[in-house]
Write a protein that holds these residues in place. Structure first.
Motif, PDB file in Angstrom:
ATOM      1  N   UNK A   1       2.250   6.400  -7.502  1.00  0.00           N
ATOM      2  CA  UNK A   1       3.459   5.777  -6.981  1.00  0.00           C
ATOM      3  C   UNK A   1       3.603   4.293  -7.190  1.00  0.00           C
ATOM      4  N   UNK A   2       2.706   3.662  -7.936  1.00  0.00           N
ATOM      5  CA  UNK A   2       2.814   2.222  -8.179  1.00  0.00           C
ATOM      6  C   UNK A   2       3.792   1.958  -9.330  1.00  0.00           C
ATOM      7  N   UNK A   3       4.657   0.956  -9.178  1.00  0.00           N
ATOM      8  CA  UNK A   3       5.594   0.641 -10.255  1.00  0.00           C
ATOM      9  C   UNK A   3       4.876   0.037 -11.463  1.00  0.00           C
ATOM     10  N   UNK A   4       5.460   0.235 -12.636  1.00  0.00           N
ATOM     11  CA  UNK A   4       4.916  -0.330 -13.873  1.00  0.00           C
ATOM     12  C   UNK A   4       5.805  -1.457 -14.354  1.00  0.00           C
ATOM     13  N   UNK A   5       5.230  -2.337 -15.133  1.00  0.00           N
ATOM     14  CA  UNK A   5       6.012  -3.408 -15.770  1.00  0.00           C
ATOM     15  C   UNK A   5       5.548  -3.544 -17.211  1.00  0.00           C
TER      16      UNK A   5
END
Length: 90
Positions: free
Chosen positions: A63-67
């Motif tokens: 569930x961690x956002x990516x960049x």
């Protein structure tokens, strides 16, 4: 296109524009396939293109956002094939 674990990422929107265009002007928009790959033909001739990724709603399995680590500039000299990639980080 690779994620933080060096595995391919499917379904990410890839945006391509000419380096001389304004940052918001996207000329091509496509998606990465199941191998994390994408392909786009651009007009023959010398030009620089900037590749970026739209990462809205793209997250890791936990569930961690990516960049995007950084936009990629690709220089085309005439009509050759150029292979490059985008790397996503947390």
């Amino acid at each position: 296109m690779w994620g933080p674990d060096d595995r391919p990422i499917y379904g990410v929107t890839v945006k391509i524009r000419r380096a001389t265009d304004k940052p918001k002007k996207v000329r091509w928009e496509l998606y990465s396939d199941h191998h994390g790959e994408f392909a786009q033909r651009v007009p023959a001739g010398e030009a620089d293109y900037i590749l970026s990724a739209d990462l809205k709603n793209v997250k890791t399995a936990d569930g961690q956002p990516l960049r995007l680590a950084q936009e990629v500039t690709v220089h085309i000299y005439n009509d050759e094939r150029e292979d490059t990639g985008l790397h996503l980080v947390r």
